[in-house]
Design a protein around this motif. Structure first.
Motif, mmCIF file in Angstrom:
data_model
loop_
_atom_site.group_PDB
_atom_site.id
_atom_site.type_symbol
_atom_site.label_atom_id
_atom_site.label_comp_id
_atom_site.label_asym_id
_atom_site.label_seq_id
_atom_site.Cartn_x
_atom_site.Cartn_y
_atom_site.Cartn_z
ATOM 1 N N PHE A 202 1.756 2.891 -11.298
ATOM 2 C CA PHE A 202 2.160 1.531 -11.668
ATOM 3 C C PHE A 202 2.540 0.696 -10.450
ATOM 4 N N LEU A 203 3.347 1.265 -9.545
ATOM 5 C CA LEU A 203 3.805 0.495 -8.387
ATOM 6 C C LEU A 203 2.643 0.114 -7.476
ATOM 7 N N THR A 207 1.492 -3.744 -6.679
ATOM 8 C CA THR A 207 1.323 -4.255 -5.315
ATOM 9 C C THR A 207 -0.059 -4.868 -5.131
ATOM 10 N N GLY A 208 -1.072 -4.172 -5.630
ATOM 11 C CA GLY A 208 -2.432 -4.688 -5.514
ATOM 12 C C GLY A 208 -2.623 -5.998 -6.253
ATOM 13 N N MET A 211 -0.990 -8.897 -4.347
ATOM 14 C CA MET A 211 -1.814 -9.319 -3.214
ATOM 15 C C MET A 211 -3.030 -10.129 -3.670
ATOM 16 N N GLU A 212 -3.413 -9.953 -4.922
ATOM 17 C CA GLU A 212 -4.538 -10.705 -5.490
ATOM 18 C C GLU A 212 -4.090 -12.064 -6.012
ATOM 19 N N ILE A 213 -2.894 -12.095 -6.632
ATOM 20 C CA ILE A 213 -2.415 -13.330 -7.252
ATOM 21 C C ILE A 213 -1.924 -14.336 -6.217
ATOM 22 N N LEU A 214 -1.228 -13.869 -5.194
ATOM 23 C CA LEU A 214 -0.619 -14.791 -4.229
ATOM 24 C C LEU A 214 -1.631 -15.759 -3.608
ATOM 25 N N ALA A 369 -1.989 -7.658 -17.661
ATOM 26 C CA ALA A 369 -3.322 -7.103 -17.898
ATOM 27 C C ALA A 369 -3.949 -6.602 -16.599
ATOM 28 N N LEU A 370 -3.759 -7.344 -15.512
ATOM 29 C CA LEU A 370 -4.295 -6.917 -14.221
ATOM 30 C C LEU A 370 -3.621 -5.632 -13.750
#
Length: 399
Positions: A202-203, A207-208, A211-214, A369-370
């Motif tokens: 989960f962690l 984190t992934g 890094m995608e949303i920002l 969901a992501l």
């Protein structure tokens, strides 16, 4: 051997999808052009073809619990290339708007935010509460509100301590309600996920996703709607900046003063204080970003439902009224300044208190969901499929 499946189509769900923006759903002929065109669809069980099939068949529970509807960012490359103009991007957008209403707690709030008829009542609730705050702050003396010129003191009309109590208390309750809906969604995704997927944890998944949303990197991969990336980024960081500004103002003007600290700041905070700079930049970002997205939707970039317009107009007006509140205070025009600030507060509380039930909920449901897609191994399977070497075809034997 083929396995028999029992399908129980929900005809009302099909009608709702069509009404919410998927009007051309039934023109889909399952050619898979959409899945081939989508740059975001993974090679393993790509979307949106299978989602179009589920929507056509009215498979409500399976579709609303499908994390792939949130992996779609409505680039609309699929809709542009669809030979039947079925508009898969708009269909998935309609399904997403139905998903957070389906899992919302309490459920009647999800229905209310989707109904234009309920809007006056929804606005009336924060409007009346804030009138009560105004009555407390004014202590029966309302003449200063109608002055044509003079000093403008928002903290006198709307005591910031009382506003913060409402803001924090209301948000704690709303976040608790949102957590119930998100837990329902998570459990539904687990129930409909194929077995045998590996998990990165989960962690690691969180984190992934962060890094995608920002940078909103998925929007950058879009073709037809790539310009939306900047508008979304401006609204996203503008809103975050506004929340940070409010938190810093609370800390320096109220908390530190209450503690007797010599570092407290007098309200209102003005330029060139960094807190004010952040607030002005955030307001401008929301205003410009909202204007960009509204302009694209007016140009026919995609089908826009009621909830799309409600959210975009509300958050753009938050930025506009916030900037006007600052300008009107400096111009010392009380009669207009207090009215504008009141409208600004109504819109802010409207956005935040109803966040789990409006399109604002996309931020929570898409993120979850992501995270689930990564933590369940959805992307690992996809990457493995895309990286697998293609076996060379054998040449036919010579006659």
């Amino acid at each position: 051997m083929a396995r028999a499946m029992h399908l129980d189509p929900d005809l009302d769900f099909i009608r709702q999808v069509k009404k919410a923006g998927g009007a051309d759903l039934k023109t889909c002929m399952q050619c898979a052009t959409c899945s081939v065109s989508c740059k975001l669809a993974p090679p393993d069980r790509p979307f949106p073809r299978k989602e179009m099939a589920m929507a056509q068949w009215g498979l409500k529970e399976a579709l609303l619990s499908d994390p792939d509807i949130w992996l779609c960012h409505q680039c609309n490359d699929c809709s542009t290339r669809c030979p039947r103009q079925a508009k898969p991007g708009d269909v998935l957008a309609a399904v997403r708007s139905m998903a957070f209403r389906h899992y919302a707690f309490p459920s009647f709030m999800g229905q209310a935010l989707a109904s234009p008829a309920a809007l006056p009542l929804l606005l009336l609730i924060p409007a009346l509460i804030l009138l009560g705050v105004l009555a407390v702050g004014s202590q029966g003396e309302f003449g200063y509100l109608f002055a044509g010129s003079g000093e403008v003191d928002y903290a006198h009309a709307f005591p910031h301590g009382l506003l913060e109590m409402l803001f924090i208390g209301g948000n704690l309750l709303i976040f608790a309600f949102a957590a119930v809906g998100l837990m329902r969604f998570w459990n539904a995704m687990k129930a409909h996920t194929p077995a045998g997927m590996r998990s990165p944890g989960f962690l690691a998944a969180m984190t992934g996703v962060a890094m995608e949303i920002l940078p909103h990197s998925k929007f950058g991969q879009c073709g037809e709607s790539k310009p939306r990336q900047l508008g979304h980024l401006l609204i996203f960081y503008g809103f975050i900046g506004a929340m940070i500004t409010a938190g810093l103002a609370l800390f320096f003007t109220i908390i530190l003063e209450t503690l007797g600290s010599p570092f407290f700041l007098h309200s209102p905070i003005d330029l060139p204080n960094p807190i004010k700079i952040l607030g002005v930049a955030s307001g401008l970002a929301m205003l410009i970003g909202g204007g960009m997205l509204i302009s694209r939707r007016l140009s026919g970039d995609s089908v826009s439902g009621y909830q799309d317009w409600l959210f975009l107009i509300a958050i753009t007006l938050v930025g506009l009224t916030g900037m006007l509140a600052w300008a009107l205070r400096l111009a010392e025009i009380p009669v207009v300044a207090y009215l504008d600030y009141y409208l600004h507060l109504v819109l802010v509380f409207f956005l935040l208190w109803y966040a789990p039930y409006s399109k604002f909920a996309h931020m929570f449901y898409r993120t979850l969901a992501l995270v689930y897609a990564r933590s369940s191994g959805r992307e690992l399977v996809s990457q493995a499929a895309s990286a697998a070497p293609v076996a060379p075809q054998s040449k036919p034997a010579a006659a």
